[in-house]
Write a protein that holds these residues in place. Structure first.
Motif, mmCIF file in Angstrom:
data_model
loop_
_atom_site.group_PDB
_atom_site.id
_atom_site.type_symbol
_atom_site.label_atom_id
_atom_site.label_comp_id
_atom_site.label_asym_id
_atom_site.label_seq_id
_atom_site.Cartn_x
_atom_site.Cartn_y
_atom_site.Cartn_z
ATOM 1 N N LYS A 67 -14.983 2.891 -66.676
ATOM 2 C CA LYS A 67 -13.774 3.715 -66.690
ATOM 3 C C LYS A 67 -13.999 4.969 -67.538
ATOM 4 O O LYS A 67 -13.620 6.076 -67.130
ATOM 5 N N LEU A 68 -14.635 4.815 -68.696
ATOM 6 C CA LEU A 68 -14.914 5.962 -69.552
ATOM 7 C C LEU A 68 -15.854 6.938 -68.852
ATOM 8 O O LEU A 68 -15.660 8.154 -68.912
ATOM 9 N N LEU A 69 -16.852 6.416 -68.158
ATOM 10 C CA LEU A 69 -17.786 7.249 -67.417
ATOM 11 C C LEU A 69 -17.060 8.053 -66.338
ATOM 12 O O LEU A 69 -17.277 9.257 -66.186
ATOM 13 N N LEU A 70 -16.181 7.384 -65.612
ATOM 14 C CA LEU A 70 -15.419 8.077 -64.566
ATOM 15 C C LEU A 70 -14.477 9.122 -65.158
ATOM 16 O O LEU A 70 -14.341 10.221 -64.618
ATOM 17 N N MET A 71 -13.835 8.781 -66.252
ATOM 18 C CA MET A 71 -12.869 9.701 -66.859
ATOM 19 C C MET A 71 -13.530 10.954 -67.434
ATOM 20 O O MET A 71 -12.904 12.005 -67.497
ATOM 21 N N THR A 72 -14.785 10.831 -67.844
ATOM 22 C CA THR A 72 -15.467 11.969 -68.458
ATOM 23 C C THR A 72 -16.367 12.714 -67.476
ATOM 24 O O THR A 72 -17.067 13.644 -67.869
ATOM 25 N N THR A 73 -16.353 12.309 -66.228
ATOM 26 C CA THR A 73 -17.146 12.998 -65.215
ATOM 27 C C THR A 73 -16.362 14.185 -64.672
ATOM 28 O O THR A 73 -15.151 14.086 -64.444
ATOM 29 N N LYS A 74 -17.067 15.282 -64.468
ATOM 30 C CA LYS A 74 -16.432 16.486 -63.943
ATOM 31 C C LYS A 74 -15.821 16.175 -62.576
ATOM 32 O O LYS A 74 -16.439 15.527 -61.734
ATOM 33 N N GLY A 75 -14.595 16.615 -62.380
ATOM 34 C CA GLY A 75 -13.903 16.381 -61.121
ATOM 35 C C GLY A 75 -13.000 15.158 -61.135
ATOM 36 O O GLY A 75 -12.491 14.754 -60.090
ATOM 37 N N TYR A 76 -12.807 14.554 -62.312
ATOM 38 C CA TYR A 76 -11.908 13.401 -62.409
ATOM 39 C C TYR A 76 -10.521 13.826 -61.919
ATOM 40 O O TYR A 76 -9.988 14.839 -62.366
ATOM 41 N N PRO A 77 -9.929 13.087 -60.956
ATOM 42 C CA PRO A 77 -8.717 13.565 -60.273
ATOM 43 C C PRO A 77 -7.430 13.562 -61.103
ATOM 44 O O PRO A 77 -6.474 14.227 -60.735
ATOM 45 N N ILE A 81 -6.200 12.505 -70.724
ATOM 46 C CA ILE A 81 -5.456 12.381 -71.969
ATOM 47 C C ILE A 81 -6.405 11.778 -73.005
ATOM 48 O O ILE A 81 -6.987 10.720 -72.779
ATOM 49 N N LYS A 82 -6.573 12.460 -74.126
ATOM 50 C CA LYS A 82 -7.533 12.037 -75.157
ATOM 51 C C LYS A 82 -7.252 10.630 -75.687
ATOM 52 O O LYS A 82 -8.171 9.884 -75.995
ATOM 53 N N ASP A 83 -5.973 10.246 -75.780
ATOM 54 C CA ASP A 83 -5.635 8.901 -76.265
ATOM 55 C C ASP A 83 -6.159 7.817 -75.328
ATOM 56 O O ASP A 83 -6.540 6.738 -75.773
ATOM 57 N N ASP A 84 -6.177 8.101 -74.019
ATOM 58 C CA ASP A 84 -6.731 7.147 -73.063
ATOM 59 C C ASP A 84 -8.225 6.957 -73.294
ATOM 60 O O ASP A 84 -8.740 5.842 -73.202
ATOM 61 N N LEU A 85 -8.910 8.044 -73.599
ATOM 62 C CA LEU A 85 -10.343 7.959 -73.881
ATOM 63 C C LEU A 85 -10.609 7.112 -75.117
ATOM 64 O O LEU A 85 -11.529 6.297 -75.138
ATOM 65 N N ILE A 86 -9.794 7.306 -76.139
ATOM 66 C CA ILE A 86 -9.990 6.570 -77.391
ATOM 67 C C ILE A 86 -9.786 5.079 -77.180
ATOM 68 O O ILE A 86 -10.599 4.258 -77.620
ATOM 69 N N SER A 87 -8.726 4.698 -76.473
ATOM 70 C CA SER A 87 -8.457 3.269 -76.277
ATOM 71 C C SER A 87 -9.534 2.606 -75.422
ATOM 72 O O SER A 87 -9.978 1.499 -75.728
ATOM 73 N N VAL A 88 -9.994 3.283 -74.381
ATOM 74 C CA VAL A 88 -11.056 2.729 -73.537
ATOM 75 C C VAL A 88 -12.355 2.614 -74.340
ATOM 76 O O VAL A 88 -13.080 1.617 -74.233
ATOM 77 N N ARG A 89 -12.635 3.620 -75.150
ATOM 78 C CA ARG A 89 -13.842 3.611 -75.982
ATOM 79 C C ARG A 89 -13.796 2.489 -77.012
ATOM 80 O O ARG A 89 -14.805 1.808 -77.256
ATOM 81 N N ILE A 90 -12.643 2.251 -77.605
ATOM 82 C CA ILE A 90 -12.511 1.175 -78.605
ATOM 83 C C ILE A 90 -12.704 -0.188 -77.952
ATOM 84 O O ILE A 90 -13.438 -1.033 -78.470
ATOM 85 N N VAL A 91 -12.060 -0.396 -76.805
ATOM 86 C CA VAL A 91 -12.213 -1.682 -76.101
ATOM 87 C C VAL A 91 -13.665 -1.894 -75.701
ATOM 88 O O VAL A 91 -14.239 -2.973 -75.907
ATOM 89 N N GLY A 92 -14.297 -0.869 -75.130
ATOM 90 C CA GLY A 92 -15.689 -0.990 -74.700
ATOM 91 C C GLY A 92 -16.650 -1.219 -75.845
ATOM 92 O O GLY A 92 -17.519 -2.096 -75.777
ATOM 93 N N SER A 93 -16.495 -0.465 -76.913
ATOM 94 C CA SER A 93 -17.397 -0.593 -78.065
ATOM 95 C C SER A 93 -17.225 -1.933 -78.777
ATOM 96 O O SER A 93 -18.205 -2.573 -79.152
ATOM 97 N N THR A 94 -15.985 -2.347 -78.945
ATOM 98 C CA THR A 94 -15.723 -3.634 -79.606
ATOM 99 C C THR A 94 -16.260 -4.789 -78.766
ATOM 100 O O THR A 94 -16.884 -5.710 -79.298
ATOM 101 N N SER A 95 -16.051 -4.733 -77.469
ATOM 102 C CA SER A 95 -16.571 -5.771 -76.576
ATOM 103 C C SER A 95 -18.090 -5.814 -76.621
ATOM 104 O O SER A 95 -18.697 -6.887 -76.624
ATOM 105 N N PHE A 96 -18.701 -4.643 -76.649
ATOM 106 C CA PHE A 96 -20.159 -4.549 -76.731
ATOM 107 C C PHE A 96 -20.673 -5.221 -78.006
ATOM 108 O O PHE A 96 -21.604 -6.035 -77.969
#
Length: 137
Positions: A67-77, A81-96
């Motif tokens: 999801k983070l990869l898709l959201m940060t790819t050019k052309g994301y439809p 929203i920066k807060d969405d990036l932070i929450s996805v990054r926290i979930v992904g990093s913590t899970s990792f």
């Protein structure tokens, strides 16, 4: 938590996605092997539980980083929203990180299935690896 450049976040997500895919597959293989095993002891059940935990968290990280990869790819439809990036990054990093800890626990416990000497060795390797992983982050 500091803000990441979108290009950097994209590359970071791509790398973590690759690592989690490999480690998640490895964890699922351990689960499958233990499920068909005829051994049924507390140690084997602990290894099975930690393998399931690792596989689950690595899969969570795979989907979060996708999801983070898709959201940060050019052309994301959608509007980014920066807060969405932070929450996805926290979930992904913590899970990792939880997945890594669970997999290192499996490595640490594996030797105890054979002998005390091998158990001490694998526990030391698991502990040193954990320290080095956290040091390198």
């Amino acid at each position: 938590m500091s803000e990441l450049d979108l290009g950097y976040a994209n590359h970071l997500a791509e790398q973590i996605l690759l690592i989690c895919s490999l480690l998640g597959g490895f964890s699922i293989t351990i689960v499958a092997n233990l499920l068909v095993s005829l051994k049924n002891s507390k140690l084997y059940n602990s290894i099975l539980a930690m393998s399931v935990l690792a596989a689950g968290f690595f899969l969570t990280a795979v989907f979060s980083m996708t999801k983070l990869l898709l959201m940060t790819t050019k052309g994301y439809p959608r509007k980014l929203i920066k807060d969405d990036l932070i929450s996805v990054r926290i979930v992904g990093s913590t899970s990792f990180l939880i997945g890594i800890i669970a997999l290192l626990t499996v490595i640490s416990l594996a030797g105890w299935t054979k002998s005390k000497k091998l158990g001490y060795f694998t526990t030391c390797i698991g502990a040193v690896t954990l320290v080095l992983v956290f040091y390198s982050m």
